[in-house]
Design an enzyme around this catalytic site. Structure first.
Site, mmCIF file in Angstrom:
data_model
loop_
_atom_site.group_PDB
_atom_site.id
_atom_site.type_symbol
_atom_site.label_atom_id
_atom_site.label_comp_id
_atom_site.label_asym_id
_atom_site.label_seq_id
_atom_site.Cartn_x
_atom_site.Cartn_y
_atom_site.Cartn_z
ATOM 1 N N GLU B 52 40.001 48.156 35.513
ATOM 2 C CA GLU B 52 40.754 47.107 34.817
ATOM 3 C C GLU B 52 40.062 46.626 33.544
ATOM 4 O O GLU B 52 40.716 46.192 32.603
ATOM 5 C CB GLU B 52 41.030 45.929 35.746
ATOM 6 C CG GLU B 52 42.069 46.218 36.829
ATOM 7 C CD GLU B 52 41.456 46.786 38.100
ATOM 8 O OE1 GLU B 52 40.256 47.153 38.072
ATOM 9 O OE2 GLU B 52 42.170 46.875 39.117
ATOM 10 N N PHE B 114 44.055 38.450 51.756
ATOM 11 C CA PHE B 114 43.503 39.698 51.259
ATOM 12 C C PHE B 114 43.752 39.825 49.755
ATOM 13 O O PHE B 114 44.857 39.604 49.285
ATOM 14 C CB PHE B 114 44.134 40.883 52.004
ATOM 15 C CG PHE B 114 43.656 42.213 51.481
ATOM 16 C CD1 PHE B 114 42.317 42.583 51.611
ATOM 17 C CD2 PHE B 114 44.527 43.085 50.861
ATOM 18 C CE1 PHE B 114 41.870 43.786 51.119
ATOM 19 C CE2 PHE B 114 44.092 44.304 50.370
ATOM 20 C CZ PHE B 114 42.749 44.659 50.503
ATOM 21 N N GLN B 115 42.732 40.147 49.015
ATOM 22 C CA GLN B 115 42.773 40.280 47.557
ATOM 23 C C GLN B 115 43.271 39.009 46.881
ATOM 24 O O GLN B 115 43.917 39.062 45.834
ATOM 25 C CB GLN B 115 43.610 41.495 47.137
ATOM 26 C CG GLN B 115 42.930 42.807 47.537
ATOM 27 C CD GLN B 115 43.475 44.030 46.805
ATOM 28 O OE1 GLN B 115 44.644 44.090 46.479
ATOM 29 N NE2 GLN B 115 42.618 45.008 46.575
ATOM 30 N N LYS B 164 53.492 37.441 44.500
ATOM 31 C CA LYS B 164 54.365 38.548 44.874
ATOM 32 C C LYS B 164 55.770 38.076 45.275
ATOM 33 O O LYS B 164 56.760 38.732 44.960
ATOM 34 C CB LYS B 164 53.724 39.323 46.031
ATOM 35 C CG LYS B 164 54.294 40.728 46.195
ATOM 36 C CD LYS B 164 53.484 41.542 47.192
ATOM 37 C CE LYS B 164 54.081 42.943 47.363
ATOM 38 N NZ LYS B 164 53.341 43.733 48.354
ATOM 39 N N MET B 482 18.683 48.716 20.775
ATOM 40 C CA MET B 482 18.471 47.383 20.227
ATOM 41 C C MET B 482 17.504 46.591 21.096
ATOM 42 O O MET B 482 16.654 45.848 20.596
ATOM 43 C CB MET B 482 19.811 46.651 20.098
ATOM 44 C CG MET B 482 19.745 45.394 19.259
ATOM 45 S SD MET B 482 19.211 45.719 17.560
ATOM 46 C CE MET B 482 20.775 45.842 16.695
#
Lengths: 186, 584
Positions: B52, B114-115, B164, B482
């Protein structure tokens, strides 16, 4: 304390620019923020203060326009003039913020806070507490044989002063609302 | 006229109404209804990413190269938390994004489902604004509003969290409002009295400089055009931040190059010595100013910015103008012309003489080599062989990024995509994919270091799947360059954890994903290899082994003023001993 510096070109537009923007003197300001009352709006305002390291001395919030779903958040904050300007600009760019007013610089305003004090005691102390409450025009809103609950409205200073006096007389608990403020006049 | 539809259908319809052609995303449980709708249409292409974070950076690349908002669709919980780095990156660099996240159904919110994650809570400080939509009735309106907020005023990322059950339920679809009734309407026109002050400053300036930033690019092509006109007409020198490269062409005669920590000597010295500084859409970032109390001590500063909170944030401004760059420049030009196009010609030509003298220092010179590829040389050759092409450059973060900014020339805005504010390693590769998706026939090159590039290398799969021929130009020094440079200059050469151990064979890695891999280490092969890379019709991983301990100069050490630049390793060593910083 740095002197008031007026740079060429910065003063002809408004007296607002006359304030020493980059002075290092800490000032206390009362800022009124009108916000759309949507979920999370208070978290946005508080998150701004914690995320950018600003102070909150006092904060009150309630819906003031039920039809327009507008809430008024009154924040008392401390900082140098530059920090105060930043706070206002940062508040102003939060999307649901409609209006930001600095009541401290925009002319005279009235500030009030409400506090409840629970004072426990008997005998001479109890009488003295009641007497002082009368002088401060505090109201007794609850009473038992060993305790009072006083209600006091006033400026934060007045409430601090009353709390100091009550402490030796058996003050055991204080609840304060934080400052509500409005500009004077129409 | 309203139409009943499910929330999921509304999402796709709203995107269509907003003119979206590409969505970068990754499916999951809480966005399945929306993915079902995406399956049943052909107007919007969905680019399936491999992580993502990659989706958000791709959307950033898409947005920065087109000026249109980038759109991301991810699931709840880990989908949303993986997007956080990209959101923060977009917030810091003012990139318009609309990120849609799935959420567990409303009746399960708060139950540690969940999630489940508190997505609006987590992303509140890293978005310009976000919404949790609890009723399908409000969904289409919220998405339209999200596009408005993302693009109006100072652009930024917004997020819409959609449970949802809201996606399954049906309600009336509200089309994109023709007139925007929203209260969020930032000021675009500058205050005329202040603009008058600015014109007066332009007329009388003896040692002026334009200091431009990403705001010019965000303002749109008109702003760049007006800037060019103003610069040509006044003859003032111009420098730009990392974010603003391309607004004024690198080939322009008034161009001084980038300023800042690794900016050009002449640009920084001109900033330090100017008497009128005209800041257009930049924000006095600490990489630009160095030590604040010694920053351009003798100048009057004008600052044009669409965000009032940028003005007087770090540097006191004498002429503050809140407004959109294009609007303000239009007014400035018109007023300056109507007052007779005055400038102090004599003083300006003296100023240019001084600048030309600074230029002779030739701050970008470096010691060449026949045996190893110097990173600067690699970029010079890349510039030589690709300039004039329809070219877009993205970068990762580190030494290579600074070298790219120094050695590549940008003639137009929206051609240069780099993570400036947040400095996100792993940005460049996915960003290049987003750019290529928006400009299918262009040459898109990501200038990378091997360490940054590995942070999001999984997106090779995306590049292959969607046939996006991005070129990964990796300057491989087997170091975190760097970090290593700072350890050398500031931490007694103790190279703590700045080695790239166990690097993959980049050619085999590319081939494993179905891409082409090229590896070179001999300077003599460089040109041919670059041409091979350009000509290959598909994604290329170009592993360019370079000098391992090259330092990036010029450099203003942290906490030093502009006139104490380090120009090369010789005076850098002395700088550590506290004496030899170059004083001019």
């Amino acid at each position: 304390m740095s002197a008031l510096k007026i740079k060429k070109g910065s003063s002809k537009h408004s007296a607002y620019n006359l304030r020493p923007n980059f002075s290092d003197v800490t000032e206390t300001h009362t800022i009124a923020v009108l916000v759309e009352n949507e979920p999370g709006v208070l978290a946005r305002v508080i998150g701004l203060f914690s995320g950018r390291g600003y102070n909150i001395e006092s904060l009150t919030v309630a819906e003031v326009d039920h039809q327009g779903h507008l809430s008024r958040i009154t924040i008392v904050t401390k900082g140098t003039p530059q920090v105060i300007e930043q706070i206002k600009a940062q508040l102003g760019r939060i999307v649901p913020v409609r209006k930001v007013n600095d009541l401290t610089v925009e002319g005279p305003s009235v500030e009030r806070e409400l506090a409840l004090f629970k004072v426990e005691g008997s005998g001479e102390k109890r009488v003295e507490a009641l007497r002082l409450a009368d002088i401060f025009r505090a109201q007794v809103v609850d009473s038992t044989l060993e305790s009072f609950v006083f209600q006091l409205t006033g400026t934060p200073d007045k409430i601090d002063a009353f709390a100091d006096l009550m402490r030796p007389l058996g003050l055991i608990e204080v609840a304060r609302t934080g400052v509500a403020a409005l500009a004077r006049g129409a | 006229m309203t139409r009943q539809m499910t929330g999921a259908k509304m999402v796709v319809q709203a995107l269509r109404d907003q003119g979206v052609d590409t969505v970068f995303g990754y499916p999951g449980g809480a966005v399945l209804p929306i993915y079902d709708e995406i399956f049943q249409q052909n107007d919007i292409q969905h680019i399936l990413v491999r992580h993502e974070q990659g989706a958000v950076h791709m959307a950033e690349g898409y947005a920065r190269s087109t000026g249109k908002p980038g759109v991301v669709l991810v699931t709840s919980g880990p989908g949303a938390t993986n997007a956080v780095t990209g959101l923060t990156d977009a917030l810091m660099d003012s990139i318009p994004l609309v990120v849609l996240t799935g959420q567990v159904p409303t009746f399960m919110i708060g139950s540690d489902a969940f999630q489940e994650a508190d997505t609006v809570g987590i992303t509140r400080p890293c978005t310009k604004h976000n919404w949790l939509v609890k009723e399908t009735e409000k969904l289409s309106k919220t998405i339209h509003e999200a596009f408005h907020v993302a693009t109006a005023g100072r652009p930024g990322p917004v997020l819409v969290d959609i449970p949802k059950d809201v996606q399954f339920a049906s309600a009336d679809y509200q089309p994109k409002p023709s007139a925007n009734t929203r209260h969020y309407q930032p000021q675009v026109k500058g205050d005329m009295e202040m603009i008058e002050d600015l014109v007066e400053a332009i007329e009388t300036a003896k040692k002026p400089i334009f200091y431009t930033g990403g705001g010019v690019i965000n303002s749109g092509p008109a702003a760049s055009q007006l800037l060019r006109e103003l610069v040509e007409a006044t003859g003032f020198p111009i420098t730009s931040t990392l974010m603003g490269l391309g607004a004024y062409p690198a080939s322009g005669k008034n161009w001084l190059g980038m300023l800042g920590m690794h900016g050009l000597y002449e640009a920084n010295l001109a900033m330090h010595g100017c008497d009128v500084m005209i800041n257009l859409g930049a924000r006095f970032d600490d990489r630009i100013t160095g030590r604040i109390d010694a920053f351009s001590p003798d100048s009057r500063k004008a600052h044009v910015d669409i965000d009032p909170s940028s003005i007087n944030k770090v540097v006191k401004t004498d002429i503050p103008i809140v407004g959109d760059i294009a609007h303000v420049l239009e007014d400035v030009l018109a007023l300056w012309k109507s007052r007779g196009r005055k400038i102090n010609r004599e003083a300006i030509s003296k100023w240019w003489k001084q600048i030309e003298e600074w230029k002779t220092v030739d701050c970008l010179s470096y010691k060449g080599s026949d045996t190893v590829i110097k990173p600067q040389y690699a970029l010079q050759r890349l510039e030589e062989l690709t300039k004039g092409m329809d070219r877009y450059i993205t970068t990762e973060v580190g030494q290579h990024q600074m070298w790219a900014a120094q050695y590549l020339g940008f003639e137009d805005p929206n051609r240069w995509m780099t993570s400036g504010g947040l400095g996100t390693m792993g940005y460049g590769f996915p960003a290049s994919i987003g750019v290529q998706q928006a400009h299918k026939d262009a040459l898109v090159i990501n200038v990378a270091g091997e360490a940054s590039w590995l942070m999001n290398m999984q997106e090779l799969g995306t590049a292959t799947q969607f046939n996006l021929p991005v070129k990964q130009f990796i300057l491989n020094n087997e170091r975190l360059g760097m970090v290593r440079q700072w350890q050398q200059l500031l931490h007694g050469e103790r190279y703590s954890q700045s080695w790239s151990e166990s690097l993959p064979d980049f050619v085999k890695l590319a081939e494993a994903f179905g891409c082409k891999g090229i590896s070179i280490s001999d300077p003599a092969d460089l040109d041919d290899a670059i041409m091979d890379m350009i000509k290959y019709d598909g994604p290329v991983v170009f592993d360019c082994m370079v000098e391992k301990h090259e330092n990036c100069f010029p450099m203003i050490p942290s906490g030093a003023p502009h006139n104490k630049m380090l120009l090369g390793d010789d005076n850098a060593t002395n700088a550590i001993a506290g004496k030899g910083a170059v004083l001019v």
